[in-house]
Motif scaffolding. Structure first.
Motif, mmCIF file in Angstrom:
data_model
loop_
_atom_site.group_PDB
_atom_site.id
_atom_site.type_symbol
_atom_site.label_atom_id
_atom_site.label_comp_id
_atom_site.label_asym_id
_atom_site.label_seq_id
_atom_site.Cartn_x
_atom_site.Cartn_y
_atom_site.Cartn_z
ATOM 1 N N THR A 38 0.808 -1.229 0.000
ATOM 2 C CA THR A 38 0.000 0.000 0.000
ATOM 3 C C THR A 38 0.840 1.277 0.000
ATOM 4 O O THR A 38 0.680 2.151 0.839
ATOM 5 C CB THR A 38 -0.950 0.035 1.216
ATOM 6 N N PRO A 39 1.760 1.416 -0.965
ATOM 7 C CA PRO A 39 2.561 2.642 -1.014
ATOM 8 C C PRO A 39 1.768 3.825 -1.573
ATOM 9 O O PRO A 39 0.742 3.650 -2.209
ATOM 10 C CB PRO A 39 3.697 2.253 -1.966
ATOM 11 N N GLY A 40 2.340 5.007 -1.371
ATOM 12 C CA GLY A 40 1.807 6.196 -2.033
ATOM 13 C C GLY A 40 2.470 6.341 -3.398
ATOM 14 O O GLY A 40 3.564 5.816 -3.621
ATOM 15 N N ALA A 41 1.785 7.018 -4.313
ATOM 16 C CA ALA A 41 2.351 7.255 -5.655
ATOM 17 C C ALA A 41 2.210 8.741 -5.984
ATOM 18 O O ALA A 41 1.143 9.339 -5.782
ATOM 19 C CB ALA A 41 1.630 6.423 -6.698
ATOM 20 N N VAL A 42 3.328 9.347 -6.447
ATOM 21 C CA VAL A 42 3.381 10.787 -6.705
ATOM 22 C C VAL A 42 4.274 11.036 -7.909
ATOM 23 O O VAL A 42 5.279 10.332 -8.079
ATOM 24 C CB VAL A 42 4.016 11.539 -5.490
ATOM 25 N N SER A 43 3.925 12.025 -8.738
ATOM 26 C CA SER A 43 4.875 12.483 -9.759
ATOM 27 C C SER A 43 5.357 13.881 -9.387
ATOM 28 O O SER A 43 4.568 14.758 -9.017
ATOM 29 C CB SER A 43 4.222 12.537 -11.144
ATOM 30 N N MET A 44 6.678 14.060 -9.457
ATOM 31 C CA MET A 44 7.265 15.406 -9.317
ATOM 32 C C MET A 44 7.776 15.846 -10.683
ATOM 33 O O MET A 44 8.749 16.567 -10.796
ATOM 34 C CB MET A 44 8.399 15.390 -8.283
ATOM 35 N N GLY A 45 7.117 15.330 -11.716
ATOM 36 C CA GLY A 45 7.614 15.479 -13.078
ATOM 37 C C GLY A 45 8.172 14.147 -13.515
ATOM 38 O O GLY A 45 8.194 13.812 -14.696
ATOM 39 N N ASN A 46 8.624 13.355 -12.527
ATOM 40 C CA ASN A 46 9.061 11.973 -12.752
ATOM 41 C C ASN A 46 8.324 11.070 -11.763
ATOM 42 O O ASN A 46 7.836 11.512 -10.747
ATOM 43 C CB ASN A 46 10.585 11.863 -12.605
ATOM 44 N N PRO A 47 8.203 9.783 -12.083
ATOM 45 C CA PRO A 47 7.335 8.907 -11.292
ATOM 46 C C PRO A 47 7.982 8.385 -10.011
ATOM 47 O O PRO A 47 9.147 7.944 -10.034
ATOM 48 C CB PRO A 47 7.041 7.748 -12.251
ATOM 49 N N HIS A 48 7.210 8.402 -8.920
ATOM 50 C CA HIS A 48 7.702 7.896 -7.618
ATOM 51 C C HIS A 48 6.638 7.031 -6.951
ATOM 52 O O HIS A 48 5.441 7.339 -7.029
ATOM 53 C CB HIS A 48 8.045 9.061 -6.685
#
Ligand SMILES: N[C@H](CCC[C@H](N)C(=O)O)C(=O)O
Length: 300
Positions: A174-184
């Motif tokens: 159950t991780p979080g997913a975020v883009s700062m312009g690139n995928p994390h």
């Protein structure tokens, strides 16, 4: 006539290692194979996490191009934005500079005066051979929709349906997913030893849920304003620091109510201050920049 040797600057941002090439006068477009060859310690550059090109821009003070050590050209690099920001602040004498990337425009400014780095060999305490500068970068707004990360299917990016390990006792989930312009993707765990990060990070990096691959964060939330973070980077592996990863970890933690919107992110080689500003929705990252030396690239 053979091409003149190309100068570079070796820099790091909190330990994240870069070779920076100025491409204002002459284009710099290495092939993926050439990037990989330059990243090989046999090339004599000492290895790097990312190769950085600084190019002219019609809409910003500079355009920053990023190649990972595996030769992939990617959207952006937070620690490198501080390094390039410092070079451009010095070169233009401006209060702040705009640096465009494939992941969007960002703004850099000096966070404070230079602070002494490590004392020189045998020099009295306080004199330095390497100055360390603090730079703040406005990284823009985080991208939080599943399609912006991107994910291969619609999910709630506060906690996506992904686990690593046995289905009845996953070691990561159950991780979080975020883009700062690139995928994390950001897992919340206190398991951060090299073997675990390498083993699970390399598994998740190319998981089919991430059509463009992903940077894999391992965030141990120590309290509401402190996170210990290690990152297995897409295309570079386990690095000493990841700037966009630190931004993604803070955003993912705040979205889960684990931290406030501002925290110190402790990475292997230093600390980054990340502030997800409520009024602007922009993420501000402050951290160190060190110039290690200069040299010339080996002939292509
Ligand atoms: N490996 C990353 C690029 C470098 C990011 C990192 N070095 C940073 O400071 O943000 C990617 O493929 O998206």
């Amino acid at each position: 006539m053979s091409q003149p040797a190309r100068p570079y600057i070796r820099m790091n941002g909190a330990g994240n290692a870069f070779i920076v090439v100025q491409a204002f006068e002459e284009p710099f477009h290495p092939t993926a194979d050439q990037v990989r060859a330059l990243a090989d310690p046999a090339a004599g550059l000492g290895g790097f996490d990312q190769l950085i090109g600084i190019e002219p821009s019609e809409t910003a003070d500079a355009f920053m191009r990023v190649w990972n050590a595996d030769g992939s050209m990617v959207e952006t690099c937070g620690n490198a934005l501080r390094c390039v920001g410092w070079l451009m602040l010095e070169a233009t004498d401006k209060e702040e500079v705009v640096i465009d990337t494939l992941g969007g425009p960002t703004t850099a400014r000096r966070a404070s005066s230079s602070v002494p780095g490590r004392a020189g060999s045998g020099d009295p305490e306080g004199s330095t051979t390497a100055a360390i500068h603090e730079v703040t970068v406005d990284m823009g707004a985080p991208r939080l929709d599943w399609s912006e990360v991107p994910l291969a299917e619609e999910m709630d990016t506060r906690g996506i349906e992904l686990q690593v390990g046995p289905i009845d006792a996953p070691v990561l989930h159950t991780p979080g997913a975020v883009s700062m312009g690139n995928p994390h993707v950001v897992f919340f765990t206190d398991q951060q030893d090299d073997a675990f990060v390498r083993g699970s990070g390399s598994l998740v990096e190319r998981h089919p849920l991430f059509p463009e691959g992903v940077n894999v964060g391992f965030a141990d939330v120590l309290d509401r304003d402190r996170i210990r973070l290690r990152v297995w980077e897409r295309g570079a592996g386990l690095t000493l620091a990841c700037g966009t990863g630190a931004c993604a970890a803070l955003v993912a933690s705040a979205r889960r109510g684990l931290t406030d919107r501002r925290a110190t992110v402790i990475v292997d080689c230093g600390e980054l201050t990340i502030n997800w500003d409520e009024a602007s929705n922009h993420v501000f990252m402050t951290g160190p920049v060190e110039i290690e030396g200069t040299g010339f690239l080996p002939a292509a």
